[in-house]
Design an enzyme around this catalytic site. Sequence first.
Site, mmCIF file in Angstrom:
data_model
loop_
_atom_site.group_PDB
_atom_site.id
_atom_site.type_symbol
_atom_site.label_atom_id
_atom_site.label_comp_id
_atom_site.label_asym_id
_atom_site.label_seq_id
_atom_site.Cartn_x
_atom_site.Cartn_y
_atom_site.Cartn_z
ATOM 1 C CB CYS A 1 35.164 -33.891 -48.682
ATOM 2 S SG CYS A 1 36.609 -33.250 -49.494
ATOM 3 C CB CYS B 1 41.193 -35.501 -49.287
ATOM 4 S SG CYS B 1 39.967 -34.297 -49.804
ATOM 5 C CB CYS C 1 36.680 -37.160 -49.167
ATOM 6 S SG CYS C 1 37.831 -36.655 -47.885
ATOM 7 C CB CYS D 1 39.066 -31.660 -47.136
ATOM 8 S SG CYS D 1 38.699 -33.309 -46.500
ATOM 9 N N GLY E 1 12.204 -25.843 -65.561
ATOM 10 C CA GLY E 1 11.933 -25.114 -64.328
ATOM 11 C C GLY E 1 10.471 -25.061 -63.939
#
Lengths: 204, 369
Positions: free
Chosen positions: B346, B324, B352, B321, B112
Amino acid sequence: MAAVTAEALEGGFARPVFQTQAVFRVLMAALAEPARPLPLPVEAAPPAPLPPGLGAVALTLLDPDTPVWLDPALAASQPVRAWLAFHTGAPVAAEPMDAAFALVVDPLRLPPLAAFAQGTAEYPDRSTTLVIAVDRFDTDPSAPLLTGPGFEAPRRFRALPERAGFQDQWAANRALFPRGVDVVFVAGGLVAGLPRSTRLAPTE
Amino acid sequence: MMDVDVNEAGLPRVVVSDPAAGFTPLSNSPPQGGRGPVGGLGEGGSETADLDGALSPLEGESGSGGEPPREGALGAVLDDDATLPTYSFAYLDEQTKRMIRRAILKGIAIPGYQVPFASREMPMPYGWGTGGVQVTAAVIGPDDVLKVIDQGADDTTNAVAIRGFFQKTAGVATTTRTGEATVIQTRHRIPERTLEAHQILVYQVPIPEPLRYLEPRETETRKLHGLEEYGLMHVKLYEDIARHGHIATTFAYPVKVEGRYIMDPSPTPKFDNPKMHRSKALQLFGAGREKRIYAVPPHTDVVSLDFEDHPFRIQSFSQPCALCAAEGVYLDEVILDDRGGRMFVCSDTDHCEERRAAGHRGALSGEAL
């Protein structure tokens, strides 16, 4: 300045672009998953007493921007200094405190970790990375239990014998976090990382 | 001399009289001696070399006829990788790659923390992923399989351009399938498929400093990180609550890494934040303009900031979605007409496609799909 010998010119990487990339990826994995010995592609042939594994790491990470501290056994070897100078161009640091990297082949006479550059609170990355040659790695139940970032579960790992007093020094190094040093251990064809973020797991 | 011709397919074809003057896409496939007319070898007096490959570098094919690419002094010491470029493999020189690699190792050791690095000019403008490209260039090797996504999509400009860049400069294999990739460079999404231990996720980061909009001085933000003084960030989130009744930050949502550094996860939707937490994959972040690299090792705690009475929540979608029928994924809104028609699909195009290939059908997918 001693004359440059053929020994200093040989033993580097034949295909440096790909070999340094391969070594780097292993080093990156070793620090990302600390205390897990990984096979190191060792294809360097530096003059003794610099082990090939340390030579491979040096060829991968050192260059004229990185002062390197050599432990007394290495510093005493003119062929090693000449080899490192030719292949990496890294200046030799007189004091551990000035080093970006330290190459160590005699870990029992390692200066205290606190003697190396620790970085600052604002720039903890300005610290020394120690590359230490050891005989072997212990991962048996007697080895200390380590944890931290990169550990899915704590792992047992020891690279230096108890009498080296490394464990207490490591606890002190961890207490400095985010300052402190990182260590890369090399045992023959194996490498294991010990970044400053790794700590001793609490024993129950 | 270069002419532009038009072939049967109606696509322009470049005809170059001197093959060496044309650009040869680099490749890890063996030279294909039989492909196309051979330039300058006196066959029927033809002085042309078919450089179709130069117009379609994404195919990663060697298009220079009988001329084996990169046969030179270095070629003599190479064997199996003889067709790979060596000097400036993956565009960057070795010194630069070493410098970036050292920064990456420091970043991994201090999860980080933003490691300064000597960011280079890249052949693309800042903001197009120069940081991510430099990180990818420093880690990638000939055996890697690269996937690049731009807002989850493999087929948008930034993704296509960067994939082509590494095909040209490193000759690496590329893919759009998340499961096949070893290195995934991303601009602001994390793939829906859970990443594995052998994969590396490289983020393109515009502003690496999470405190930057609160404190413009780098000297001060360095100090705040050094002292772990992050009250400012909590005040910002609190002001969100005071003004909107909830934490209104939806992207670049700040996280705390391993209980120490507050980190900007790059402008990913906060939906993706939980995927960073204890991910099996190594995550590397590159900010080119701001010259910073940072990292999250695998199995590392990445916790989104919040308050006890206002816990962190990800976005949720009221419908699946449209193509899909996936639920629990991040969706993009697509405008369908100028009368308010729209669909949600998606954002992760590969996810997808894989679902549709597996037989999933959404409300608007139709049978032809």
